[in-house]
Design an enzyme around this catalytic site. Sequence first.
Site, PDB file in Angstrom:
ATOM      1  CD  GLU A 185      -8.722   1.066   7.429  1.00  0.00           C
ATOM      2  OE1 GLU A 185      -8.647   0.097   8.212  1.00  0.00           O
ATOM      3  OE2 GLU A 185      -8.065   2.105   7.584  1.00  0.00           O
TER       4      GLU A 185
ATOM      5  CG  HIS B 253      -5.980  -2.295   8.638  1.00  0.00           C
ATOM      6  ND1 HIS B 253      -6.057  -0.968   9.015  1.00  0.00           N
ATOM      7  CD2 HIS B 253      -4.677  -2.631   8.831  1.00  0.00           C
ATOM      8  CE1 HIS B 253      -4.871  -0.540   9.405  1.00  0.00           C
ATOM      9  NE2 HIS B 253      -4.015  -1.532   9.302  1.00  0.00           N
TER      10      HIS B 253
ATOM     11  CG  ASP C  14      -0.326  -0.566   2.468  1.00  0.00           C
ATOM     12  OD1 ASP C  14       0.904  -0.529   2.569  1.00  0.00           O
ATOM     13  OD2 ASP C  14      -1.066  -1.047   3.345  1.00  0.00           O
TER      14      ASP C  14
ATOM     15  CG  ASN D 252      -9.141  -1.312  11.610  1.00  0.00           C
ATOM     16  OD1 ASN D 252      -8.223  -2.037  11.209  1.00  0.00           O
ATOM     17  ND2 ASN D 252      -9.509  -0.212  10.973  1.00  0.00           N
TER      18      ASN D 252
HETATM   19  C1  F6R Z   1       1.370  -1.684   6.148  1.00  0.00           C
HETATM   20  C2  F6R Z   1       0.047  -2.255   6.210  1.00  0.00           C
HETATM   21  C3  F6R Z   1      -0.774  -2.275   7.467  1.00  0.00           C
HETATM   22  C4  F6R Z   1       0.054  -2.580   8.717  1.00  0.00           C
HETATM   23  C5  F6R Z   1      -0.821  -2.550   9.958  1.00  0.00           C
HETATM   24  C6  F6R Z   1      -0.027  -2.821  11.221  1.00  0.00           C
HETATM   25  O1  F6R Z   1       1.890  -1.754   4.841  1.00  0.00           O
HETATM   26  O2  F6R Z   1      -0.410  -2.677   5.214  1.00  0.00           O
HETATM   27  O3  F6R Z   1      -1.783  -3.247   7.337  1.00  0.00           O
HETATM   28  O4  F6R Z   1       0.653  -3.841   8.583  1.00  0.00           O
HETATM   29  O5  F6R Z   1      -1.446  -1.313  10.065  1.00  0.00           O
HETATM   30  O6  F6R Z   1       0.922  -1.813  11.398  1.00  0.00           O
HETATM   31  P1  F6R Z   1       2.026  -1.916  12.531  1.00  0.00           P
HETATM   32  O7  F6R Z   1       2.895  -3.075  12.189  1.00  0.00           O
HETATM   33  O8  F6R Z   1       2.782  -0.618  12.464  1.00  0.00           O
HETATM   34  O9  F6R Z   1       1.312  -2.111  13.820  1.00  0.00           O
END
Ligand code: F6R
Length: 263
Positions: A143, A138, A67, A136
């Site tokens: 989301e 995702h 992303d 959440n």
């Molecule tokens: C990042 C991504 C998100 C993160 C998620 C957890 O490229 O796609 O899904 O993996 O938000 O983020 P952290 O590891 O910072 O808690």
Amino acid sequence: MEVIICRDAAEMGQIAARHIVSVLRASARPVLGVATGSTPLSTYAALAELQAAGRADLSGISAFALDEYVGLPADDERSYAATIRHTVTEQLGLDPDHVHVPDGTATDLVAGCQAYEDAIAAAGGVDVQILGIGANGHIGFNEPTSSLSSRTRIKTLAPRTRADNQRFFAADETVPTHCLTQGLGTIMDARHLVLLASGTAKAEALAAAVEGPVSAMCPASVLQFHRHALVLADEDAASALKLSDYYRHVRDNQPQGMRIDTL
Ligand code: F6R
């Protein structure tokens, strides 16, 4: 789905790295799917250690990120392109021309998303995709209520995700409202998935993903449909799992030759 409860982030990274290397080694055109955020950092460090020890050579692989924020160019240090450059491309010595991140500044974002899908397909698909999980539920930036068969597209970030990611921005800077993200269908096309979770903030989401019903309300629960999904969690992230004793029992009793953590 295989669930391994790890002592800490370091062990999680080591198990993930060994599994990733064994999958990539078996591929004629190795392609790694990479994630940003805090959780995969110990995996990238462990991959770098395996390379330094001569136990892996990732120099010839391609990589695709999950992303990117809409509106942040690759030379903006807050962009995911910059994060991937530092934590993956530079640390693992990959060829920058073979590391791909969606372009959040493209004039035609819709066409850019399709081009990203086409580039993944042209590379032969992703062999193993690294995933973190949002509080959440995702994965990528899919989301809650994302279509379980979605493809790469523009999404509006949930307020909670923007609040969680404020730590990567200065106090007076706002987190972008939109992103480009691989869809859940895109992620599910990867031949292997490795979901990493660390910390109590992820405990409820992880339990919903692994043990709850498959539901767009918890996008990570779609992994229950994947044939090769490995879930690695530290003790805190695993604290809401109902079957943690069973996962430990499975880990302690894996048949010889099938032990993921000794690959
Ligand atoms: C990042 C991504 C998100 C993160 C998620 C957890 O490229 O796609 O899904 O993996 O938000 O983020 P952290 O590891 O910072 O808690």
